[in-house]
Design an enzyme around this catalytic site. Sequence first.
Site, PDB file in Angstrom:
ATOM      1  N   HIS A 221      34.923  26.652  10.173  1.00 24.15           N
ATOM      2  CA  HIS A 221      35.988  26.073   9.333  1.00 24.15           C
ATOM      3  C   HIS A 221      35.657  26.220   7.845  1.00 24.15           C
ATOM      4  O   HIS A 221      36.547  26.435   7.030  1.00 24.15           O
ATOM      5  CB  HIS A 221      36.169  24.585   9.636  1.00 24.15           C
TER       6      HIS A 221
ATOM      7  N   GLY B 132      33.860  16.794  16.149  1.00 21.35           N
ATOM      8  CA  GLY B 132      33.469  17.355  14.865  1.00 21.35           C
ATOM      9  C   GLY B 132      34.675  17.459  13.953  1.00 21.35           C
ATOM     10  O   GLY B 132      35.821  17.516  14.434  1.00 21.35           O
TER      11      GLY B 132
ATOM     12  N   HIS C 163      31.411  25.933  15.441  1.00 20.29           N
ATOM     13  CA  HIS C 163      32.855  25.714  15.275  1.00 20.29           C
ATOM     14  C   HIS C 163      33.153  25.113  13.905  1.00 20.29           C
ATOM     15  O   HIS C 163      34.058  25.565  13.199  1.00 20.29           O
ATOM     16  CB  HIS C 163      33.345  24.796  16.408  1.00 20.29           C
ATOM     17  N   GLU C 164      32.373  24.096  13.516  1.00 20.14           N
ATOM     18  CA  GLU C 164      32.648  23.411  12.246  1.00 20.14           C
ATOM     19  C   GLU C 164      32.267  24.268  11.036  1.00 20.14           C
ATOM     20  O   GLU C 164      32.975  24.256  10.032  1.00 20.14           O
ATOM     21  CB  GLU C 164      31.929  22.054  12.189  1.00 20.14           C
TER      22      GLU C 164
ATOM     23  N   CYS D 193      40.682  22.416  19.025  1.00 17.23           N
ATOM     24  CA  CYS D 193      40.469  22.048  17.631  1.00 17.23           C
ATOM     25  C   CYS D 193      41.581  21.107  17.196  1.00 17.23           C
ATOM     26  O   CYS D 193      42.750  21.328  17.530  1.00 17.23           O
ATOM     27  CB  CYS D 193      40.491  23.320  16.783  1.00 17.23           C
ATOM     28  N   LEU D 194      41.213  20.059  16.441  1.00 17.50           N
ATOM     29  CA  LEU D 194      42.221  19.106  15.982  1.00 17.50           C
ATOM     30  C   LEU D 194      43.263  19.779  15.086  1.00 17.50           C
ATOM     31  O   LEU D 194      44.396  19.304  14.982  1.00 17.50           O
ATOM     32  CB  LEU D 194      41.558  17.957  15.220  1.00 17.50           C
TER      33      LEU D 194
ATOM     34  N   GLN E 183      39.706  20.656   7.045  1.00 17.20           N
ATOM     35  CA  GLN E 183      40.713  20.159   7.987  1.00 17.20           C
ATOM     36  C   GLN E 183      41.467  18.949   7.457  1.00 17.20           C
ATOM     37  O   GLN E 183      42.519  18.591   7.984  1.00 17.20           O
ATOM     38  CB  GLN E 183      40.062  19.786   9.325  1.00 17.20           C
TER      39      GLN E 183
END
Length: 164
Positions: free
Chosen positions: A138, A45, A134-135, A92-93, A50
């Site tokens: 963000h 995702g 999670h997304e 997470c990236l 991000q």
Amino acid sequence: MKLKICRWPEPVLAAKAKPVEEITPELQELIDNMIETMYEDEGVGLAAPQVGESIRLICVDQTGPKERGDLLVLINPELSECEGSVDSEEGCLSCPEFTGKIKRYEKLKVKAMDREGKELCFDAEGYLAIILQHETDHLDGITIVDRASRLKRGMYRKKASKWA
Ligand code: NI
């Protein structure tokens, strides 16, 4: 084109993202680049903040970069009717070398637009429901580091300050 991923604690990751008002060619280009970036960095995702764009847009593929079998692009996603509780181990990236155990809802309803502006409404559970939470976190300026304990966050802050 692969985009640069912002890392915690960059301010864009802490901001509340703005709704997408209009579907433009620039937005389509951003979506294509986000998908490419998500797959190349082996994510499941990616949220627009991000990559430095503070707008309510996410892409998700619960099957991951090898299968690429369930791509979802969601504009202005809203989660509702959240039920149940699961412990989820997440990375997470934007938070390299960090993992945290997070309480998530087990299932929920999603309302969003797809990349053509068509309204979508569906139920999600299991892994997909976790990724969606999670997304969308963000989009509200919340990362897994922010959801961790103060102690763990402090330790990560020290680590992250060495990369900056
Ligand atoms: Ni993330």
